[in-house]
Design a protein around this motif. Structure first.
Motif, PDB file in Angstrom:
ATOM      1  N   VAL A  67       1.684 -22.273 -13.941  1.00 51.84           N
ATOM      2  CA  VAL A  67       2.343 -21.157 -13.264  1.00 51.84           C
ATOM      3  C   VAL A  67       2.432 -19.933 -14.177  1.00 51.84           C
ATOM      4  O   VAL A  67       2.254 -18.805 -13.729  1.00 51.84           O
ATOM      5  CB  VAL A  67       3.764 -21.567 -12.788  1.00 51.84           C
ATOM      6  CG1 VAL A  67       4.572 -20.367 -12.329  1.00 51.84           C
ATOM      7  CG2 VAL A  67       3.670 -22.612 -11.691  1.00 51.84           C
ATOM      8  N   HIS A  68       2.669 -20.167 -15.455  1.00 53.55           N
ATOM      9  CA  HIS A  68       2.844 -19.070 -16.402  1.00 53.55           C
ATOM     10  C   HIS A  68       1.559 -18.673 -17.119  1.00 53.55           C
ATOM     11  O   HIS A  68       1.579 -17.797 -17.992  1.00 53.55           O
ATOM     12  CB  HIS A  68       3.924 -19.430 -17.430  1.00 53.55           C
ATOM     13  CG  HIS A  68       5.285 -19.453 -16.833  1.00 53.55           C
ATOM     14  ND1 HIS A  68       6.065 -18.330 -16.701  1.00 53.55           N
ATOM     15  CD2 HIS A  68       6.020 -20.467 -16.299  1.00 53.55           C
ATOM     16  CE1 HIS A  68       7.209 -18.645 -16.128  1.00 53.55           C
ATOM     17  NE2 HIS A  68       7.205 -19.933 -15.864  1.00 53.55           N
ATOM     18  N   GLY A  69       0.449 -19.305 -16.768  1.00 56.00           N
ATOM     19  CA  GLY A  69      -0.847 -18.930 -17.337  1.00 56.00           C
ATOM     20  C   GLY A  69      -0.959 -19.187 -18.827  1.00 56.00           C
ATOM     21  O   GLY A  69      -1.566 -18.399 -19.546  1.00 56.00           O
ATOM     22  N   THR A  70      -0.368 -20.300 -19.278  1.00 54.56           N
ATOM     23  CA  THR A  70      -0.434 -20.635 -20.696  1.00 54.56           C
ATOM     24  C   THR A  70      -1.061 -22.014 -20.882  1.00 54.56           C
ATOM     25  O   THR A  70      -1.197 -22.779 -19.933  1.00 54.56           O
ATOM     26  CB  THR A  70       0.962 -20.617 -21.338  1.00 54.56           C
ATOM     27  OG1 THR A  70       1.795 -21.545 -20.666  1.00 54.56           O
ATOM     28  CG2 THR A  70       1.593 -19.237 -21.254  1.00 54.56           C
ATOM     29  N   ASP A  71      -1.408 -22.318 -22.104  1.00 58.21           N
ATOM     30  CA  ASP A  71      -2.091 -23.562 -22.440  1.00 58.21           C
ATOM     31  C   ASP A  71      -1.067 -24.678 -22.687  1.00 58.21           C
ATOM     32  O   ASP A  71      -0.316 -24.632 -23.669  1.00 58.21           O
ATOM     33  CB  ASP A  71      -2.934 -23.330 -23.686  1.00 58.21           C
ATOM     34  CG  ASP A  71      -3.799 -24.516 -24.060  1.00 58.21           C
ATOM     35  OD1 ASP A  71      -3.420 -25.666 -23.771  1.00 58.21           O
ATOM     36  OD2 ASP A  71      -4.858 -24.286 -24.656  1.00 58.21           O
ATOM     37  N   ALA A  72      -1.044 -25.671 -21.809  1.00 55.15           N
ATOM     38  CA  ALA A  72      -0.094 -26.781 -21.925  1.00 55.15           C
ATOM     39  C   ALA A  72      -0.340 -27.594 -23.186  1.00 55.15           C
ATOM     40  O   ALA A  72       0.619 -28.026 -23.843  1.00 55.15           O
ATOM     41  CB  ALA A  72      -0.178 -27.677 -20.690  1.00 55.15           C
TER      42      ALA A  72
END
Length: 67
Positions: free
Chosen positions: A47-52
């Motif tokens: 959702v936040h466009g970051t790398d998990a």
């Protein structure tokens, strides 16, 4: 505790409240929201466009330092 992408934000924060800073750094400012607490790290990162994977790595490194 070992955190994975499937770990829920609430579980991580309950076990290690000091990890909140890592979520806040990537724009997850709604950590107290019931929806956010039940969300997996993977879903929240999508959702936040970051790398998990990167977030999980940072959290686990931090937790290891705290041992």
């Amino acid at each position: 505790m070992t955190v994975t992408k499937k770990s829920t934000i609430g579980d991580v924060l309950d076990a290690a409240p000091d990890t909140a800073v890592f979520f806040l750094e990537i724009g997850m400012h709604c950590l107290g929201c019931p929806n956010a607490r039940g969300e997996s790290i993977e879903d929240a990162c999508d959702v936040h466009g970051t790398d998990a994977d990167e977030l999980v790595e940072k959290i686990n490194a931090f937790l290891k330092e705290q041992e």
